[in-house]
Design a protein around this motif. Structure first.
Motif, PDB file in Angstrom:
ATOM      1  N   THR A  22       0.929  -1.284  -0.012  1.00  0.00           N
ATOM      2  CA  THR A  22       0.034  -0.091   0.201  1.00  0.00           C
ATOM      3  C   THR A  22       0.968   1.297  -0.025  1.00  0.00           C
ATOM      4  OG1 THR A  22      -0.001  -0.083   2.386  1.00  0.00           O
ATOM      5  CG2 THR A  22      -1.886  -1.025   1.217  1.00  0.00           C
ATOM      6  N   ALA A  23       0.601   2.255  -0.604  1.00  0.00           N
ATOM      7  CA  ALA A  23       1.183   3.555  -0.870  1.00  0.00           C
ATOM      8  C   ALA A  23       0.015   4.611  -0.655  1.00  0.00           C
ATOM      9  CB  ALA A  23       1.642   3.769  -2.141  1.00  0.00           C
ATOM     10  N   THR A  24       0.531   5.617   0.196  1.00  0.00           N
ATOM     11  CA  THR A  24      -0.425   6.699   0.384  1.00  0.00           C
ATOM     12  C   THR A  24       0.207   8.111   0.244  1.00  0.00           C
ATOM     13  OG1 THR A  24       0.332   6.860   3.047  1.00  0.00           O
ATOM     14  CG2 THR A  24      -1.689   5.658   2.637  1.00  0.00           C
ATOM     15  N   ARG A  25      -0.635   9.081  -0.593  1.00  0.00           N
ATOM     16  CA  ARG A  25       0.006  10.164  -0.865  1.00  0.00           C
ATOM     17  C   ARG A  25      -1.270  11.214  -0.379  1.00  0.00           C
ATOM     18  NH1 ARG A  25       0.381   8.811  -6.628  1.00  0.00           N
ATOM     19  NH2 ARG A  25       1.950   7.168  -6.903  1.00  0.00           N
ATOM     20  N   TYR A  26      -0.985  11.608   1.027  1.00  0.00           N
ATOM     21  CA  TYR A  26      -2.090  12.382   1.321  1.00  0.00           C
ATOM     22  C   TYR A  26      -1.679  13.785   1.202  1.00  0.00           C
ATOM     23  CZ  TYR A  26      -3.687   8.134   3.890  1.00  0.00           C
ATOM     24  OH  TYR A  26      -4.248   7.027   4.202  1.00  0.00           O
ATOM     25  N   LEU A  27      -2.636  14.899   1.070  1.00  0.00           N
ATOM     26  CA  LEU A  27      -2.389  16.161   1.006  1.00  0.00           C
ATOM     27  C   LEU A  27      -2.396  16.526   2.768  1.00  0.00           C
ATOM     28  CD1 LEU A  27      -2.508  18.799  -0.767  1.00  0.00           C
ATOM     29  CD2 LEU A  27      -4.856  18.989   0.246  1.00  0.00           C
ATOM     30  N   THR A  76      -5.116  11.634  -1.477  1.00  0.00           N
ATOM     31  CA  THR A  76      -6.112  12.491  -1.153  1.00  0.00           C
ATOM     32  C   THR A  76      -5.574  14.026  -1.869  1.00  0.00           C
ATOM     33  OG1 THR A  76      -4.972  13.220   1.057  1.00  0.00           O
ATOM     34  CG2 THR A  76      -6.896  11.641   1.103  1.00  0.00           C
ATOM     35  N   ALA A  77      -6.614  14.754  -2.008  1.00  0.00           N
ATOM     36  CA  ALA A  77      -6.363  16.154  -2.516  1.00  0.00           C
ATOM     37  C   ALA A  77      -7.508  17.063  -2.600  1.00  0.00           C
ATOM     38  CB  ALA A  77      -6.171  15.987  -4.120  1.00  0.00           C
ATOM     39  N   MET A  78      -7.330  18.199  -2.837  1.00  0.00           N
ATOM     40  CA  MET A  78      -8.509  19.246  -2.862  1.00  0.00           C
ATOM     41  C   MET A  78      -9.000  19.364  -4.137  1.00  0.00           C
ATOM     42  SD  MET A  78      -9.748  20.109  -0.024  1.00  0.00           S
ATOM     43  CE  MET A  78     -10.678  21.682  -0.335  1.00  0.00           C
ATOM     44  N   GLN A  79     -10.051  19.338  -4.587  1.00  0.00           N
ATOM     45  CA  GLN A  79     -10.741  19.684  -5.854  1.00  0.00           C
ATOM     46  C   GLN A  79     -11.658  20.750  -5.694  1.00  0.00           C
ATOM     47  OE1 GLN A  79     -12.102  16.719  -8.778  1.00  0.00           O
ATOM     48  NE2 GLN A  79     -10.303  15.708  -8.812  1.00  0.00           N
ATOM     49  N   GLU A  80     -11.408  22.057  -6.061  1.00  0.00           N
ATOM     50  CA  GLU A  80     -12.041  23.398  -5.695  1.00  0.00           C
ATOM     51  C   GLU A  80     -12.481  23.127  -4.295  1.00  0.00           C
ATOM     52  OE1 GLU A  80     -15.235  23.210  -8.989  1.00  0.00           O
ATOM     53  OE2 GLU A  80     -13.619  23.591 -10.505  1.00  0.00           O
ATOM     54  N   SER A  81     -13.793  23.034  -4.022  1.00  0.00           N
ATOM     55  CA  SER A  81     -14.194  22.803  -2.581  1.00  0.00           C
ATOM     56  C   SER A  81     -14.582  21.804  -2.223  1.00  0.00           C
ATOM     57  CB  SER A  81     -15.500  23.982  -2.400  1.00  0.00           C
ATOM     58  OG  SER A  81     -16.558  23.437  -2.970  1.00  0.00           O
ATOM     59  N   MET A  82     -13.933  20.676  -2.941  1.00  0.00           N
ATOM     60  CA  MET A  82     -14.340  19.094  -2.609  1.00  0.00           C
ATOM     61  C   MET A  82     -13.041  18.601  -2.078  1.00  0.00           C
ATOM     62  SD  MET A  82     -17.503  18.740  -3.440  1.00  0.00           S
ATOM     63  CE  MET A  82     -18.230  17.350  -4.199  1.00  0.00           C
ATOM     64  N   VAL A  83     -13.022  17.664  -1.166  1.00  0.00           N
ATOM     65  CA  VAL A  83     -12.222  16.819  -0.808  1.00  0.00           C
ATOM     66  C   VAL A  83     -11.948  15.419  -1.753  1.00  0.00           C
ATOM     67  CG1 VAL A  83     -11.260  15.413   1.006  1.00  0.00           C
ATOM     68  CG2 VAL A  83     -11.900  17.666   1.652  1.00  0.00           C
ATOM     69  N   SER A  84     -11.084  15.253  -2.159  1.00  0.00           N
ATOM     70  CA  SER A  84     -10.985  14.027  -3.274  1.00  0.00           C
ATOM     71  C   SER A  84     -10.277  13.034  -2.578  1.00  0.00           C
ATOM     72  CB  SER A  84     -10.554  14.459  -4.690  1.00  0.00           C
ATOM     73  OG  SER A  84      -9.396  14.277  -4.763  1.00  0.00           O
ATOM     74  N   VAL A  85     -10.674  11.829  -2.585  1.00  0.00           N
ATOM     75  CA  VAL A  85      -9.908  10.608  -2.153  1.00  0.00           C
ATOM     76  C   VAL A  85      -9.781   9.652  -3.474  1.00  0.00           C
ATOM     77  CG1 VAL A  85      -9.846   8.884  -0.363  1.00  0.00           C
ATOM     78  CG2 VAL A  85     -10.792  10.836   0.094  1.00  0.00           C
ATOM     79  N   THR A  86      -8.706   9.081  -3.663  1.00  0.00           N
ATOM     80  CA  THR A  86      -8.612   8.490  -4.788  1.00  0.00           C
ATOM     81  C   THR A  86      -8.030   6.918  -4.495  1.00  0.00           C
ATOM     82  OG1 THR A  86      -8.286  10.083  -6.368  1.00  0.00           O
ATOM     83  CG2 THR A  86      -7.865   7.998  -7.436  1.00  0.00           C
ATOM     84  N   ILE A  87      -8.594   5.877  -4.747  1.00  0.00           N
ATOM     85  CA  ILE A  87      -8.080   4.571  -4.498  1.00  0.00           C
ATOM     86  C   ILE A  87      -7.941   3.866  -5.522  1.00  0.00           C
ATOM     87  CG2 ILE A  87      -8.551   2.246  -3.143  1.00  0.00           C
ATOM     88  CD1 ILE A  87     -10.419   4.098  -1.209  1.00  0.00           C
TER      89      ILE A  87
END
Lengths: 588, 128
Positions: A464-469, A507-518
């Motif tokens: 597993t790899a995590t790339r968190y904002l 995890t990242a920010m997309q405009e005002s949304m928090v995005s989680v990509t798995i």
């Protein structure tokens, strides 16, 4: 039961060249949609009205301006021509009047009664016959070659024996060898304003002059008579600009005119500023004397007709424009209203369709539930049947307690499967009433991942790899619900991996949304399954291994939170699920 | 019954399949199980059966496809379609493809046995 899945309503159907299937939550409810439609049509109506008003009114305004100026120009031209004609006519009349006075004198000269040495009685007769021709004549006098007035008849007898050699008209008459002359109006020797008409006659080589004085009042009244009813004021001036007639309102001679037309032009019209107003002044020079007739008309009088026409034009234009605007407004209103009603009806139909589709989905769900429960139920029935068989000596089966206990375990396992299904169905219902706190998405992901690594990921080699904002904002949500979302997707990702693979969480920010990509490096999802993965009870796992509820539950939770789940999959290379969650409470 | 009835149970649910085989065997029926469509087809290459009880919902190859292939391979074998779906859709589809009958899970054994016997009788009539 409420069904949350709306994936079958998805507008952008996954096609061959677009292997992305979105499970999007559209949180605009019916009222908001109708409000949006209304706003759209209000905007449309304003645009249409403005557009049509500009299209209709602009050309007519421009056209009316053009006609207005053209009209003003023409009217001014005709006023000028009219004034010039008046001046010309009046000049001719004045010329004729003065020429007639000269001819009166000539007639006298050539009459049978004429004599160079008249008696006073003769002179009186001469004056009487002149007055008979025209009552403007005041007096008459004969001037001998020496310039002395030898004979006189009239109201000023002291003029007899007056020497006229110093008088300018006399000098001009004699030195320039002219046949006749008409003098300017001036007080002269008698000190009373008059003008003189004189003729020169050579008799036996000597120059005799016959002169007569004329009343300027008669000239003024003549001018007044011929100008009557023309809205024109006419005056006579000499070359120096002195008035030769009394203008209206003037009492005394000689007044001086500010304006003296060029002597080079026998006639013409000019615009002259006079005090507050602008005058049109037409002039015409007389033949003799060198006087100019000025016909004057204030521009406002000349254009009075135009003012009237302009007012009429303006009123009719305004009325016309208002009528057109009213028609445009009425028509557009009606059209837009119709279109809006249609759109609202369409929206309502769409909502009804969505509702119907939900009902259909409920049926689908019921049939899915039935299938999932019927399988373990069949196991339970068959197993209880075999126990009954075992206990029946007729069949001669092994009926040892161990054998029976083994069958009972099979029944228990099947019952646990059913329990699992009903619990997940309850979770689906419960996900609607989540208690909201502020969740740290990164921490929740770590937590979920750690838990899964202990059990679910243990059998395989999953990295597993995590790339968190780092400073991801906390989002409103229910932590357990979010754990379930992440867990369900992560379990699927692990299941997609055959023995060895990687799961990347970012995890990242997309405009005002928090995005989680798995994202996983698993086998990927076939295109035909891509649009069904969020449907309840859709599973590709073996019987008893998957319920087909995991992604459905995840989607319903995310949708409830006002977010979306999007899946992108390449067969043989892996899938990636992107969850967008609002970082702020929805304001509704 | 002179000849012995031979039945093949095709179902991916191990517990269900095995129990059913056991119960049929107890009733003097030659019964065998296959846990998938391909396995069933493989068994059919060597052995013959009178009746096949076929589950619809299976991974790899579903019951409908398996039915189609069985009918291609050995059209004389009668097939009973068993479905957990509370929908007759798969059942009627199966009938169109030549299945003898379809039944809903969970089906009591007595009903299943009746249907198996009817199918067997039909086959025997056709064989003659």
């Amino acid at each position: 039961m409420r069904v949350f899945d709306t994936s079958h309503l998805q507008k952008h159907k996954a096609t061959d060249d677009q292997p992305t299937y979105e499970h999007v939550y559209d949180y605009a409810d019916s009222q908001a949609n109708i409000a949006r439609i209304r706003r759209h049509f209000i905007k449309l109506r304003t645009r249409l009205i403005l557009g049509l008003v500009v299209i209709f009114l602009l050309p007519s305004t421009l056209l009316s301006f053009y006609f207005h100026f053209q009209f003003a120009h023409t009217l001014k031209k005709s006023a000028i021509l009219n004034l010039a004609a008046v001046a010309e006519t009046q000049k001719n009349t004045i010329d004729l009047y003065l020429q007639e006075r000269v001819i009166n004198l000539y007639n006298l000269l050539h009459s049978r009664e004429f004599t160079l040495s008249p008696t006073p009685e003769n002179m009186d007769n001469f004056l009487q016959s002149l007055k008979h021709f025209n009552d403007g004549f005041i007096d008459i006098g004969f001037i001998n070659p020496q310039g002395i007035q030898t004979d006189y008849a009239g109201p000023y007898p002291f003029l007899r024996d007056t020497d006229y050699r110093q008088e300018s008209w006399y000098q001009t008459l004699v030195t320039e060898n002219r046949n006749y002359i008409i003098s300017d109006i001036r007080p002269g020797i008698r000190g009373i304003h008059h003008f003189a008409v004189a003729i020169r006659q050579l008799i036996d080589g000597h120059t005799y002059v016959i002169r007569a004085a004329l009343d300027p009042e008669k000239l003024s009244s003549l001018l007044k008579t011929i100008s009557q009813g023309k809205e024109v004021e006419s005056i006579l001036i000499n070359r120096q600009g002195q008035y030769q007639t009394l203008a209206s309102g003037q009492k005394r001679f000689p007044d001086h005119s500010d304006y003296v037309p060029s002597h080079a032009l026998t006639s013409g019209v000019e615009e002259v500023e006079h005090g507050q107003q602008t005058l049109f002044v037409a002039h015409a020079w007389l033949k003799e004397p060198q006087w100019a007739l000025l016909a004057m008309q204030p521009m406002s009088t000349a254009q009075a007709g135009m003012q009237q026409a302009r007012l009429t034009l303006l009123i009719s234009l305004a009325g016309f424009s208002m009528l057109i605007s009213a028609i445009i407004y009425y028509t557009i209103n009606k059209l837009v209203d119709n279109a809006r009603r249609m759109a609202e009806k369409g929206q309502q139909l769409e909502e009804m369709l969505a509702h119907a589709a939900k009902l259909a989905s409920t049926g689908e769900l019921a049939s899915g539930v039935a299938h999932e429960i019927n399988n373990p139920l069949a196991i339970i029935m068959a197993t209880s049947g075999i126990i009954r068989d075992m206990l029946n000596p007729e069949f001669g089966l092994d009926h040892s307690p161990e054998a029976i206990r083994k069958e009972l375990t099979t029944i228990d396992t099947a019952a646990v499967r059913i329990k699992g299904i009903t619990r997940k169905l309850q979770d689906m219902g419960r996900s609607r009433t989540l208690s909201t706190t502020h969740c740290d998405v990164n921490a929740l992901l770590d937590e979920t991942l750690a838990r899964l690594k202990k059990v679910e990921f243990k059998t395989k080699h999953i990295e597993t790899a995590t790339r968190y904002l780092p400073d991801l904002p906390r989002i409103p949500g229910e932590p357990n619900a979010l754990r379930q979302v992440f867990s369900n997707i992560l379990i699927n990702a692990a299941d997609a991996i055959d023995q060895k693979g990687t799961i990347t969480i970012s995890t990242a920010m997309q405009e005002s949304m928090v995005s989680v990509t798995i994202a996983d490096t698993g086998k990927g999802i076939p295109l035909e399954n891509l649009k069904r993965i969020f449907n309840p009870f859709f599973t590709t796992k073996e019987n008893g291994k998957g319920t087909g509820l995991g992604l459905s539950i995840a989607a319903s939770i995310v949708k409830y939170m006002g977010g979306t789940i999007k899946v992108n999959s390449v067969q043989g290379a892996g899938s990636s699920f992107t969850i967008l969650l609002p970082s702020k409470e929805r304001s509704e | 019954m002179t000849a012995v009835l031979r039945v093949l149970i095709v179902d991916d649910e191990d517990d269900l399949r095995e129990t059913m085989v056991k119960r049929l065997k107890a009733r003097k029926i030659i019964a065998e199980g296959a846990n998938s469509g391909p396995q069933a087809l493989k068994i059919l290459e060597d052995k013959s059966f009178d009746v096949i009880v076929l589950d619809v919902k299976m991974p790899e190859m579903d019951g409908i496809e398996t039915l189609r292939r069985i009918k291609d391979m050995k059209p004389e074998i009668e097939v009973i379609v068993l479905t957990g779906h509370a929908s007759v859709e798969f059942g009627t589809k199966g009938m169109q493809l030549g299945a003898f009958d379809f039944m809903m899970k969970p089906a009591p054994l007595s009903e299943l046995l009746d249907t198996i016997e009817q199918a067997y009788n039909k086959k025997r009539t056709m064989d003659r």
